[in-house]
Scaffold this active site. Structure first.
Site, mmCIF file in Angstrom:
data_model
loop_
_atom_site.group_PDB
_atom_site.id
_atom_site.type_symbol
_atom_site.label_atom_id
_atom_site.label_comp_id
_atom_site.label_asym_id
_atom_site.label_seq_id
_atom_site.Cartn_x
_atom_site.Cartn_y
_atom_site.Cartn_z
ATOM 1 N N GLY A 41 44.572 -1.711 -16.324
ATOM 2 C CA GLY A 41 43.340 -1.342 -15.962
ATOM 3 C C GLY A 41 42.502 -1.537 -17.020
ATOM 4 C CD GLU A 98 44.078 3.509 -21.142
ATOM 5 O OE1 GLU A 98 43.953 2.386 -20.561
ATOM 6 O OE2 GLU A 98 44.883 4.188 -21.162
ATOM 7 C CG ASP A 99 42.020 2.171 -17.437
ATOM 8 O OD1 ASP A 99 42.580 2.964 -17.982
ATOM 9 O OD2 ASP A 99 42.539 2.087 -16.237
ATOM 10 C CG ASP A 102 42.802 11.825 -16.026
ATOM 11 O OD1 ASP A 102 41.761 12.149 -15.796
ATOM 12 O OD2 ASP A 102 44.047 11.982 -15.426
ATOM 13 N N GLY A 104 44.927 12.639 -21.301
ATOM 14 C CA GLY A 104 44.847 12.327 -22.795
ATOM 15 C C GLY A 104 46.473 11.999 -23.378
ATOM 16 C CG PHE A 151 41.088 8.580 -8.312
ATOM 17 C CD1 PHE A 151 42.184 8.981 -8.978
ATOM 18 C CD2 PHE A 151 41.188 7.225 -7.775
ATOM 19 C CE1 PHE A 151 43.123 8.027 -9.411
ATOM 20 C CE2 PHE A 151 42.389 6.313 -8.351
ATOM 21 C CZ PHE A 151 43.314 6.812 -9.286
ATOM 22 N NE ARG A 164 45.567 -3.531 -10.947
ATOM 23 C CZ ARG A 164 45.763 -2.233 -11.757
ATOM 24 N NH1 ARG A 164 44.861 -1.845 -12.736
ATOM 25 N NH2 ARG A 164 46.764 -1.415 -11.730
HETATM 26 P P1 IMP Z 1 46.122 10.094 -18.991
HETATM 27 O O1 IMP Z 1 47.397 9.971 -19.717
HETATM 28 O O2 IMP Z 1 46.054 10.991 -18.200
HETATM 29 O O3 IMP Z 1 44.715 9.986 -20.005
HETATM 30 O O4 IMP Z 1 45.969 8.689 -18.137
HETATM 31 C C1 IMP Z 1 45.152 7.711 -18.251
HETATM 32 C C2 IMP Z 1 45.263 6.854 -17.148
HETATM 33 O O5 IMP Z 1 45.327 7.325 -16.113
HETATM 34 C C3 IMP Z 1 44.221 5.553 -17.332
HETATM 35 O O6 IMP Z 1 44.630 4.663 -18.277
HETATM 36 C C4 IMP Z 1 44.246 5.063 -15.852
HETATM 37 O O7 IMP Z 1 45.263 4.121 -15.597
HETATM 38 C C5 IMP Z 1 44.929 6.499 -15.070
HETATM 39 N N1 IMP Z 1 43.572 7.107 -14.385
HETATM 40 C C6 IMP Z 1 43.009 8.017 -14.636
HETATM 41 N N2 IMP Z 1 42.105 8.519 -13.905
HETATM 42 C C7 IMP Z 1 41.946 7.543 -13.017
HETATM 43 C C8 IMP Z 1 40.975 7.064 -12.013
HETATM 44 O O8 IMP Z 1 40.110 7.776 -11.696
HETATM 45 N N3 IMP Z 1 41.205 6.011 -11.179
HETATM 46 C C9 IMP Z 1 42.291 5.276 -11.451
HETATM 47 N N4 IMP Z 1 43.501 5.536 -12.609
HETATM 48 C C10 IMP Z 1 42.881 6.765 -13.287
HETATM 49 MG MG MG Z 2 45.389 2.833 -17.817
#
Ligand code: IMP
Ligand code: MG
Length: 175
Positions: A41, A98-99, A102, A104, A151, A164
């Site tokens: 991402g 990072e993209d 979310d 964390g 999302f 993407r």
């Molecule tokens: P975390 O571990 O929950 O913080 O996840 C973060 C990862 O979840 C990001 O690097 C994304 O790859 C994925 N992610 C979280 N939200 C989205 C979204 O809205 N669209 C696509 N990927 C997401």
């Molecule tokens: Mg990611």
């Protein structure tokens, strides 16, 4: 069914913000930084951020890392699997790119992992931050845009490996 994403940030919005971020980040990187782009991402953001850092005289080593915490669904599992390991960050200042931040879990675990690997300093930069989704207390050092619990796709970010390629970021309805 092929619903187009609803635009949230245009390519121009993103380009402007990336330039600002590079200006904020550059003074903190020191002499010999390691930029660590998180696949998949973060690939587009990382490429643009590195070019913006270069315009500010930063000459980083650029590496990538692949981790998995999501599979093809939309709910984080909370476990970090290292799928592609970067070179040892021992003694380096590492900028993680990072993209999305979310729950964390990913950045929290990744930061700990890099510290265990001997990184001198770990700075984190996320293009998007969804603070309302947080499950662990974690805040990134640099954030592009704060967004609500939608999302999103595009600019490197996927839904089930689609979208993407989009130059903008948009929202999609997920089942
Ligand atoms: P975390 O571990 O929950 O913080 O996840 C973060 C990862 O979840 C990001 O690097 C994304 O790859 C994925 N992610 C979280 N939200 C989205 C979204 O809205 N669209 C696509 N990927 C997401
Ligand atoms: Mg990611």
């Amino acid at each position: 069914m092929n619903l187009s994403p609803q635009p949230l940030f245009s390519a121009a919005d993103i380009a402007r913000r990336v330039e600002e971020l590079a200006g904020d980040i550059a003074p903190h990187l020191g002499d010999d930084p390691l930029v660590l782009g998180i696949l998949k991402g973060g690939f587009m953001f990382c490429a643009d951020l590195c070019r913006a850092l270069s315009r500010r005289g930063v000459q980083p080593q650029i590496e990538f890392m692949a981790v998995s915490s999501y599979g093809s669904g939309t709910v984080s599992s909370g476990t970090l699997r290292v799928l592609l390991e970067p070179p040892p960050p021992r003694g380096r200042t590492v900028l993680v790119v990072e993209d999305i931040l979310d729950s964390g879990n990913t950045l929290n675990r990744l930061t700990l992992w890099l510290q265990e690997q001997g990184a001198a300093r770990v700075l984190t930069c996320t293009l998007l931050d969804k603070p309302s989704r947080r499950q662990v207390a974690f805040s990134a050092d640099f954030v592009g845009f704060i967004i609500p619990d939608h999302f999103v796709v595009g600019y490197g970010i996927d839904y089930a490996e689609r979208h993407r390629e989009l130059p903008y970021i948009g929202t999609v309805q997920t089942p």
